[in-house]
Design a protein around this motif. Structure first.
Motif, PDB file in Angstrom:
ATOM      1  N   UNK A 268      60.323  69.502   9.807  1.00  0.00           N
ATOM      2  CA  UNK A 268      60.523  68.294  10.593  1.00  0.00           C
ATOM      3  C   UNK A 268      61.036  68.704  11.972  1.00  0.00           C
ATOM      4  N   UNK A 269      60.963  67.786  12.928  1.00  0.00           N
ATOM      5  CA  UNK A 269      61.441  68.088  14.279  1.00  0.00           C
ATOM      6  C   UNK A 269      62.911  68.482  14.255  1.00  0.00           C
ATOM      7  N   UNK A 270      63.723  67.771  13.478  1.00  0.00           N
ATOM      8  CA  UNK A 270      65.147  68.088  13.407  1.00  0.00           C
ATOM      9  C   UNK A 270      65.389  69.445  12.765  1.00  0.00           C
ATOM     10  N   UNK A 271      64.631  69.757  11.711  1.00  0.00           N
ATOM     11  CA  UNK A 271      64.778  71.060  11.059  1.00  0.00           C
ATOM     12  C   UNK A 271      64.424  72.185  12.024  1.00  0.00           C
ATOM     13  N   UNK A 272      63.336  72.008  12.734  1.00  0.00           N
ATOM     14  CA  UNK A 272      62.908  73.038  13.674  1.00  0.00           C
ATOM     15  C   UNK A 272      63.923  73.213  14.801  1.00  0.00           C
ATOM     16  N   UNK A 273      64.371  72.117  15.388  1.00  0.00           N
ATOM     17  CA  UNK A 273      65.292  72.211  16.514  1.00  0.00           C
ATOM     18  C   UNK A 273      66.611  72.883  16.143  1.00  0.00           C
ATOM     19  N   UNK A 274      67.005  72.760  14.879  1.00  0.00           N
ATOM     20  CA  UNK A 274      68.276  73.341  14.439  1.00  0.00           C
ATOM     21  C   UNK A 274      68.229  74.861  14.364  1.00  0.00           C
ATOM     22  N   UNK A 275      67.021  75.436  14.227  1.00  0.00           N
ATOM     23  CA  UNK A 275      66.944  76.881  14.005  1.00  0.00           C
ATOM     24  C   UNK A 275      65.991  77.606  14.948  1.00  0.00           C
ATOM     25  N   UNK A 276      65.226  76.882  15.743  1.00  0.00           N
ATOM     26  CA  UNK A 276      64.176  77.516  16.555  1.00  0.00           C
ATOM     27  C   UNK A 276      64.733  78.302  17.731  1.00  0.00           C
ATOM     28  N   UNK A 277      63.877  79.117  18.318  1.00  0.00           N
ATOM     29  CA  UNK A 277      64.212  79.866  19.523  1.00  0.00           C
ATOM     30  C   UNK A 277      64.625  78.936  20.652  1.00  0.00           C
ATOM     31  N   UNK A 278      63.881  77.836  20.815  1.00  0.00           N
ATOM     32  CA  UNK A 278      64.203  76.888  21.880  1.00  0.00           C
ATOM     33  C   UNK A 278      65.510  76.162  21.578  1.00  0.00           C
ATOM     34  N   UNK A 279      65.704  75.791  20.321  1.00  0.00           N
ATOM     35  CA  UNK A 279      66.955  75.149  19.947  1.00  0.00           C
ATOM     36  C   UNK A 279      68.149  76.048  20.194  1.00  0.00           C
ATOM     37  N   UNK A 280      68.007  77.331  19.872  1.00  0.00           N
ATOM     38  CA  UNK A 280      69.108  78.275  20.063  1.00  0.00           C
ATOM     39  C   UNK A 280      69.401  78.498  21.544  1.00  0.00           C
ATOM     40  N   UNK A 281      68.340  78.673  22.332  1.00  0.00           N
ATOM     41  CA  UNK A 281      68.534  78.935  23.759  1.00  0.00           C
ATOM     42  C   UNK A 281      69.162  77.735  24.461  1.00  0.00           C
ATOM     43  N   UNK A 282      68.681  76.530  24.152  1.00  0.00           N
ATOM     44  CA  UNK A 282      69.199  75.357  24.842  1.00  0.00           C
ATOM     45  C   UNK A 282      70.548  74.901  24.290  1.00  0.00           C
ATOM     46  N   UNK A 283      70.863  75.251  23.044  1.00  0.00           N
ATOM     47  CA  UNK A 283      72.212  74.986  22.541  1.00  0.00           C
ATOM     48  C   UNK A 283      73.220  75.795  23.343  1.00  0.00           C
ATOM     49  N   UNK A 284      72.851  77.039  23.650  1.00  0.00           N
ATOM     50  CA  UNK A 284      73.721  77.878  24.473  1.00  0.00           C
ATOM     51  C   UNK A 284      73.789  77.348  25.899  1.00  0.00           C
ATOM     52  N   UNK A 285      72.637  76.913  26.440  1.00  0.00           N
ATOM     53  CA  UNK A 285      72.631  76.383  27.801  1.00  0.00           C
ATOM     54  C   UNK A 285      73.397  75.064  27.883  1.00  0.00           C
ATOM     55  N   UNK A 286      73.390  74.285  26.795  1.00  0.00           N
ATOM     56  CA  UNK A 286      74.127  73.025  26.781  1.00  0.00           C
ATOM     57  C   UNK A 286      75.609  73.260  27.020  1.00  0.00           C
ATOM     58  N   UNK A 287      76.129  74.354  26.491  1.00  0.00           N
ATOM     59  CA  UNK A 287      77.544  74.664  26.704  1.00  0.00           C
ATOM     60  C   UNK A 287      77.816  74.967  28.174  1.00  0.00           C
ATOM     61  N   UNK A 288      76.864  75.627  28.827  1.00  0.00           N
ATOM     62  CA  UNK A 288      77.005  75.915  30.254  1.00  0.00           C
ATOM     63  C   UNK A 288      76.948  74.616  31.060  1.00  0.00           C
ATOM     64  N   UNK A 289      76.016  73.731  30.706  1.00  0.00           N
ATOM     65  CA  UNK A 289      75.907  72.440  31.389  1.00  0.00           C
ATOM     66  C   UNK A 289      77.191  71.633  31.228  1.00  0.00           C
ATOM     67  N   UNK A 290      77.742  71.627  30.011  1.00  0.00           N
ATOM     68  CA  UNK A 290      78.953  70.868  29.761  1.00  0.00           C
ATOM     69  C   UNK A 290      80.126  71.417  30.559  1.00  0.00           C
ATOM     70  N   UNK A 291      80.223  72.735  30.618  1.00  0.00           N
ATOM     71  CA  UNK A 291      81.316  73.350  31.367  1.00  0.00           C
ATOM     72  C   UNK A 291      81.179  73.086  32.867  1.00  0.00           C
ATOM     73  N   UNK A 292      79.935  73.131  33.352  1.00  0.00           N
ATOM     74  CA  UNK A 292      79.712  72.997  34.787  1.00  0.00           C
ATOM     75  C   UNK A 292      79.817  71.559  35.277  1.00  0.00           C
ATOM     76  N   UNK A 293      79.277  70.620  34.467  1.00  0.00           N
ATOM     77  CA  UNK A 293      79.189  69.242  34.927  1.00  0.00           C
ATOM     78  C   UNK A 293      80.060  68.276  34.132  1.00  0.00           C
ATOM     79  N   UNK A 294      80.675  68.760  33.082  1.00  0.00           N
ATOM     80  CA  UNK A 294      81.480  67.860  32.253  1.00  0.00           C
ATOM     81  C   UNK A 294      80.645  66.785  31.616  1.00  0.00           C
ATOM     82  N   UNK A 295      79.420  67.176  31.207  1.00  0.00           N
ATOM     83  CA  UNK A 295      78.472  66.176  30.705  1.00  0.00           C
ATOM     84  C   UNK A 295      78.667  65.864  29.244  1.00  0.00           C
ATOM     85  N   UNK A 296      79.447  66.693  28.547  1.00  0.00           N
ATOM     86  CA  UNK A 296      79.585  66.470  27.107  1.00  0.00           C
ATOM     87  C   UNK A 296      80.517  65.293  26.811  1.00  0.00           C
TER      88      UNK A 296
END
Length: 206
Positions: free
Chosen positions: A178-206
């Motif tokens: 499923x889309x949710x299953x894939x996003x939880x473990x995929x290469x893109x999910x992993x890369x953007x999960x890491x980038x999300x932390x950078x976005x949150x730190x930089x912009x306080x978006x979280x």
């Protein structure tokens, strides 16, 4: 916070909205309608930065982009950065058929998906952010998803090489997740999960 998604691929935009939406509820992802740059880098990270730089320059907004592909051990790492045009054209079905053809009778089916997720912000607030390229801030995260290549396509989900990629620890292709299953473990999910932390730190978006 408004961030441009530097792709004309509707599948990727939808996927990134699912991946980043829950992690960054204050982030508004905008579609990109500007010119597509020439992706001539020899790495996923290089191509991701090319796309993000172009979108940031065109819109004046922070931009995120990714470059991804599958690397097959028995093909000396191909398709790699040429994954989208491996057959000579941008055709998912033709590309995966070519991989399967080249792997006929090949016992080594090991492969991995790689995703480079890039952020480029042209409006830096800290002069120390500015680098030699003139971009105010640049950051890249990598996500790796190991697995094997199936002997034939299976599944109707995903896109690209998903129908022939069996993730490590699974007996089905990523196109059968499923889309949710894939996003939880995929290469893109992993890369953007890491980038999300950078976005949150930089912009306080979280």
């Amino acid at each position: 916070m408004k961030v441009v998604v530097a792709t004309h691929n509707a599948h990727k935009v939808a996927e990134l909205q699912r991946i980043l939406g829950a992690a960054l509820p204050g982030l508004e992802l905008l579609p990109y309608d500007g010119p597509a740059p020439v992706e001539d880098a020899d790495s996923f990270a290089g191509n991701a930065l090319i796309k993000a730089r172009a979108a940031a320059a065109h819109t004046g907004l922070p931009a995120i982009a990714d470059d991804s592909g599958v690397s097959v051990d028995a093909l000396a790492g191909a398709p790699g950065v040429d994954s989208a045009h491996y057959s000579g054209e941008r055709d998912d079905a033709a590309n995966l058929r070519l991989v399967l053809t080249k792997l006929v009778d090949e016992p080594n089916r090991a492969a991995q998906f790689t995703c480079a997720a890039a952020l480029v912000d042209p409006v830096g607030t800290d002069p120390l952010d500015v680098d030699e390229s003139g971009a105010a801030f640049e950051h890249v995260e990598l996500g790796i998803w190991p697995g094997t290549i199936a002997h034939e396509p299976a599944g109707g989900g995903g896109f690209g090489y998903d129908p022939i990629f069996i993730p490590e620890g699974y007996s089905i292709t990523s196109a059968e997740l499923t889309a949710d299953e894939k996003n939880a473990i995929s290469h893109r999910g992993r890369a953007f999960a890491a980038l999300a932390r950078v976005l949150a730190e930089r912009y306080g978006a979280a």
